[in-house]
Design an enzyme around this catalytic site. Structure first.
Site, PDB file in Angstrom:
ATOM      1  N   HIS A 274       0.855  -1.190   0.000  1.00  0.00           N
ATOM      2  CA  HIS A 274       0.000   0.000   0.000  1.00  0.00           C
ATOM      3  C   HIS A 274       0.893   1.242   0.000  1.00  0.00           C
ATOM      4  CE1 HIS A 274      -3.512   2.443   0.826  1.00  0.00           C
ATOM      5  NE2 HIS A 274      -2.795   3.086   1.732  1.00  0.00           N
ATOM      6  N   ASP A 276       0.859   5.278  -0.099  1.00  0.00           N
ATOM      7  CA  ASP A 276       0.103   6.535  -0.055  1.00  0.00           C
ATOM      8  C   ASP A 276       0.804   7.554  -0.947  1.00  0.00           C
ATOM      9  OD1 ASP A 276      -2.007   5.920   1.919  1.00  0.00           O
ATOM     10  OD2 ASP A 276      -0.297   5.503   3.207  1.00  0.00           O
ATOM     11  N   ASP A 386      -7.899   1.510   1.884  1.00  0.00           N
ATOM     12  CA  ASP A 386      -7.560   2.366   3.025  1.00  0.00           C
ATOM     13  C   ASP A 386      -8.406   3.641   3.089  1.00  0.00           C
ATOM     14  OD1 ASP A 386      -6.056   3.069   5.275  1.00  0.00           O
ATOM     15  OD2 ASP A 386      -4.620   4.211   4.104  1.00  0.00           O
ATOM     16  N   HIS A 594      -6.480   9.727  -0.710  1.00  0.00           N
ATOM     17  CA  HIS A 594      -7.190   9.481   0.559  1.00  0.00           C
ATOM     18  C   HIS A 594      -6.454   9.921   1.825  1.00  0.00           C
ATOM     19  CE1 HIS A 594      -5.106   5.433   0.255  1.00  0.00           C
ATOM     20  NE2 HIS A 594      -4.864   5.748   1.510  1.00  0.00           N
TER      21      HIS A 594
HETATM   22 ZN   LIG Z   1      -3.409   4.818   2.729  1.00  0.00          ZN
END
Ligand SMILES: [Zn+2]
Length: 950
Positions: A274, A276, A386, A594
């Site tokens: 994951h 970001d 997420d 997000h």
């Molecule tokens: Zn995230």
């Protein structure tokens, strides 16, 4: 086995596994034997402080590199240093049974390149735990010697990024703030002989220990069998003597080779990382995290099979394509084999509540287009693991984006209620359905532990309807995804009696196909997937959200009028600046990530968005003006257009409905107001002479200042304001009931706490954790009602404006204009706040004379009903919800809507509508929301229900 105390035996097992408190030199554990002989570099040079340069630029400056030593420190935070290192393999190492690793730990993230500039692998050092540490790169393995020249010399470039996996904070603690001067120690750089036999035994043994610890001892004997065998291994294994390993592995095999029956739950394990797009680090670092993480995975493909990896976010793929083309081509090759799996179909993993419908559509349009172009096919699994809640509009957008499946896990974070399904059909507001799976292991960053695999079965909520689940494993962000030991652990759980079966050979999409084919009678969840958490993220970083709203509105007009211009004026698309719109959309979508749009990033991220939004807004306004001028000239014809006297005004209506509204215009030095009509998505030309005749004839507003109140009379409303700034009474003069005029209807129902509409309150806002993310329900228990200390009244032909001044605290203040018009029932609250608070939330409240058990909230391309009651824990949990342009509270025949121009956080309880105006979190951005804010909200009473708003 001689034991009566299970606990002591289990602790003894841990001694062999990891040595516990004994240092490696005592050779208590198998782990201590993973590495043998080692060799330091023969050459280690560095070019400090290069900035974010790519490999060719670094290599070109090799002559400038200067010697450095292991133990030197480098920094500060976010800076970059390039190393060149040469190491010599000893001749005796180059035997087929040996495996040689480069061990690198710069206490930071780093990337290893070969001499051709191919990114080989990312590294993550520093204060991570053993299970998160990626410090070894396989240089030489069983005859593979790609990086080794005939004389046994290996050469690498290493790019050291001065950041840690989860950002650079004082003491590694987000709450203590950003440490911009953090230094990083080059702790390790050497070649070392890897002992794969010890590694294999360690993983076998670890699985036995996990079985002994975690398998159910009441239902079966497997836990005790594991304990007995593991204990026997401890008796026989001498870590320092590899000759003892084979018999220990044979013992382990006795347990691990006992297979399940076909009825066992199957876990589909797929590697994942994951990433970001920005969070506790700036966007620029994410470009490199992508390269580091994905090269680590293509490297693992060479060592482990079956093993697959999935990654979302077309935008990150595009960054990797731009910066690491060799890696991107390798990813494409592995994607062709089904091993590197693009998922999600979106430009990135966007916020699920605040972006407009069109933004969400674009996220999928740009994402799917990228994947089709570069990987030959569209994705079929929408992927937002997420994101902080999921709009009820998403199923339709997912389906129209060419996908049938949805994956997330975030709802496992909900604070009050456990979501009742793992595999189910999710239905959106238009009735569209997507097959949805929440992994029962409650993670998208699994460590490959047996506990997760057991949980995949025990927490699976749709037993009897389906018997499989998805498991994503790998460390996110700077961790680079799966580590070798995770794959090793999962490989061993392929089919071991008592543990769910694990398959590593399937894709995420393949899991859904299997789920679809083998499940039956799956349940349906209709409506939003509300996350009972992170509801402060509808409000944090208000300016950023406002810029997103402005860009979304401007972009619509820019694209629409440019299209009209292409069709009506140009006859082709030569003036349609698609390149610019693509660029702006990509930035808008990036900033809808997000963490960015929710307001939960560090300050460095918003330094970038503030600048970029200002440029985008400027560009869009310029383009709109250009299109409108061109359309105007064309519409009026060459003769009139030449008439610089501009005796004609052309009005454009970008909405898709007809507008009958009041135009404010200037005639000389006089402001004038005229009633005009313009067709939906159309235009109308009004000669000034006609506009003059259309000036509004309705009677003017009047205003009467009394000792304790201000009474305003408009043709439509009778209003009473307190001198404190509250709307004590609002009566609708045009109220009808059963077709007959009714006595003026009162809209406000104040009480002792909220004496009127627009009761502005300041509350303490100290979340238990997740400062910028959360608004905890107990904020309601502290309250201070703000009271204006001064007011002034102004009046013109169109409106009455009462300006109130407030002191919020010694540091903060507010000026608010309450505007009542003579042509509309809408009352505006035009607000400027000078905001310098710590852990406070500013909210406004409207107690309404409306009796209903739900409100209607504006969401993407539609609306959604939410409860005003708190009967159940599910109702109660929605004490703060996300809405776009309005929330409407209506009875069957009458209602009122609270409108806004840039706010998203609402509450609706009983007859009280509330709206969050500003938060002041300190983590992870201690300057969040500090400064001046301008926004407007409005109360709009109306007959009928919310449908009058359309
Ligand atoms: Zn995230």
């Amino acid at each position: 086995m001689q034991y009566k105390n299970r606990g002591v035996t289990l602790e003894r097992l841990e001694l062999l596994l990891n040595g516990r408190s004994y240092p490696d030199k005592y050779a208590i554990s198998i782990r201590s034997q993973l590495y043998g002989e080692s060799a330091d570099p023969t050459r280690l040079v560095v070019l400090r402080d290069t900035g974010n340069i790519l490999f060719p630029a670094a290599k070109a400056r090799l002559a400038e590199f200067v010697p450095c030593k292991i133990g030197n420190t480098f920094g500060p935070s976010w800076h970059t240093h390039w190393f060149y290192v040469e190491l010599q393999l000893r001749p005796e190492w180059l035997k087929d049974q040996d495996e040689i690793h480069l061990l690198w730990d710069s206490s930071s993230e780093a990337m290893i390149y070969n001499m051709e500039g191919k990114p080989l692998q990312g590294m993550t050092g520093g204060d991570n735990t053993d299970d998160e540490y990626r410090n070894s790169y396989v240089v030489y393995r069983k005859g593979h010697r790609e990086d080794v020249d005939p004389s046994g010399v290996v050469r690498f470039f290493v790019e050291m990024a001065c950041c840690q996996r989860s950002g650079n904070f004082f003491n590694g603690n987000m709450e203590e703030g950003l440490d911009m001067n953090k230094m990083f120690r080059l702790a390790q750089c050497q070649l070392s002989v890897f002992n794969r036999d010890a590694w294999d035994l360690m993983l076998d043994f670890r699985l036995l220990v996990d079985c002994a610890k975690h398998l159910d001892t009441t239902q079966q004997s497997r836990a005790d069998e594991a304990l007995h065998i593991a204990n026997e291994i401890v008796n026989r294994c001498k870590p320092i003597d590899p000759a003892t390993y084979p018999e220990c592995r044979e013992l382990a095999k006795k347990f691990l080779s006992v297979a399940n029956s076909s009825a066992q739950h199957t876990v589909y394990a797929v590697g994942h990382c994951h990433i970001d797009m920005a969070w506790l680090w700036p966007f620029s670092e994410t470009r490199r995290k992508g390269g580091r993480s994905w090269s680590s995975q293509t490297e693992l493909f060479k060592q482990y099979s079956p093993f697959n990896f999935c990654a979302s976010s077309a935008s990150l793929y595009e960054w990797v394509q731009q910066d690491y083309l060799l890696l991107f081509k390798e990813m494409q090759m592995y994607a062709g084999e089904g091993r590197f799996q693009p998922v999600g179909g979106s430009w990135l993993e966007f916020d699920g509540y605040v972006p407009a419908g069109e933004s969400m559509v674009r996220q999928l349009l740009y994402g799917q287009r990228f994947f089709k172009k570069n990987f030959g096919k569209y994705c079929d699994v929408f992927f937002l693991p997420d994101t902080f809640g999921y709009s009820a509009q998403l199923p339709q957008i997912i389906r129209l984006g060419g996908m049938r499946y949805f994956f997330t896990q975030k709802l496992s974070w909900s604070r009050f209620n456990k979501f009742p399904h793992s595999s189910f059909n999710w239905k959106g507001i238009d009735g569209s359905c997507v097959l949805t799976h929440f992994p029962p292991s409650d993670t998208y960053c699994g460590q490959g532990d047996m506990n997760d695999i057991l949980m995949s079965q025990t927490s699976f909520k749709d037993k009897g309807r389906s018997n499989c689940s998805l498991y994503l494993f790998g460390i996110g962000d700077g961790g680079g995804g799966p580590l070798p030991q995770m794959i090793g652990k999962l490989q061993r759980m392929k089919d071991v009696a008592g543990i769910p079966k694990v398959t590593l050979s399937e894709s995420v999409s393949g899991f859904y196909h299997h789920l679809e084919a083998t499940s039956h009678d799956l349940m349906t969840w209709d409506g939003e997937l509300y996350l009972e958490f992170h509801n402060g993220s509808y409000t944090s970083m208000g300016h950023n959200k406002k810029c997103n709203r402005i860009c979304e509105f401007l972009m619509r007009d820019a694209e629409m009028f440019a299209t009209f211009r292409s069709i009506v004026v140009d006859g082709d698309s030569k003036n349609y600046d698609r390149k610019l719109y693509d660029e702006i959309w990509k930035k808008m979508m990036l900033f809808q990530f997000h963490d960015v749009l929710p307001g939960t990033c560090i300050r460095l991220v918003y330094d970038v968005t503030d600048k970029e939004y200002a440029v985008m807004i400027d560009q869009l306004k310029t383009n709109i003006e250009g299109s409108l001028r061109s359309l105007c000239n064309s519409f009026l014809g060459p003769d009139i257009a030449k008439d610089k006297g501009t005796n004609t005004v052309v009005l454009y209506n970008s909405f898709n409905f007809d507008r009958d509204d009041v135009l404010e215009w200037v005639d000389g030095d006089k402001r004038k107001f005229s009633r005009v009509t313009v067709k939906g998505m159309g235009c109308a030309a009004y000669p000034v002479s006609i506009l003059d005749k259309l000036h509004i004839k309705t009677e003017e507003c009047s205003c009467l200042e009394r000792a304790d109140t201000i009474a305003i009379d408009t043709p439509l409303l009778a209003l009473v304001l307190s001198l404190d700034g509250q709307l004590l009474s609002m009566k609708d003069k045009s109220t009808m009931e059963y077709g007959e005029p009714k006595t003026m209807r009162e809209i406000i129902a104040g009480d002792a706490i909220y004496p009127g509409g627009n009761t502005v309150c300041i509350h303490d806002d100290v979340p238990i954790n997740w400062d910028a993310w959360d608004l905890w329900v107990y904020y309601q228990e502290t309250r201070r009602v703000l009271k204006a200390y001064e007011h002034t009244v102004a009046k013109d032909a169109q409106s009455v404006i009462v300006t109130f001044k407030y002191t919020i605290s010694e540091k903060s203040s507010m000026v608010q204009k309450v505007v009542a018009y003579n042509h509309t029932k809408r009352v505006d609250f035009v607000t400027t706040v000078y905001w310098h608070e710590d852990h406070k939330v500013l909210r406004t409240y409207f107690p309404l004379a409306i009796r209903t058990d739900f409100v209607t909230c504006d969401i993407q391309c539609g609306n959604l009903k939410r409860p005003t009651v708190a009967n159940t824990s599910w109702d109660m949990a929605k004490y703060e919800v996300c809405s776009h342009k309005f929330v409407d509270m209506s009875e069957a025949k009458y209602g009122a809507a609270l409108l806004n121009n840039c706010k998203y956080g609402y509450s609706a309880r009983g007859n009280l509508l509330g709206m969050s105006l500003l938060k002041s979190p300190k983590t992870p951005n201690d300057m969040a929301d500090m400064g001046t804010h301008e926004f407007t909200y409005s109360l709009y009473p109306h007959q009928g229900t919310h449908t009058v708003l359309f």
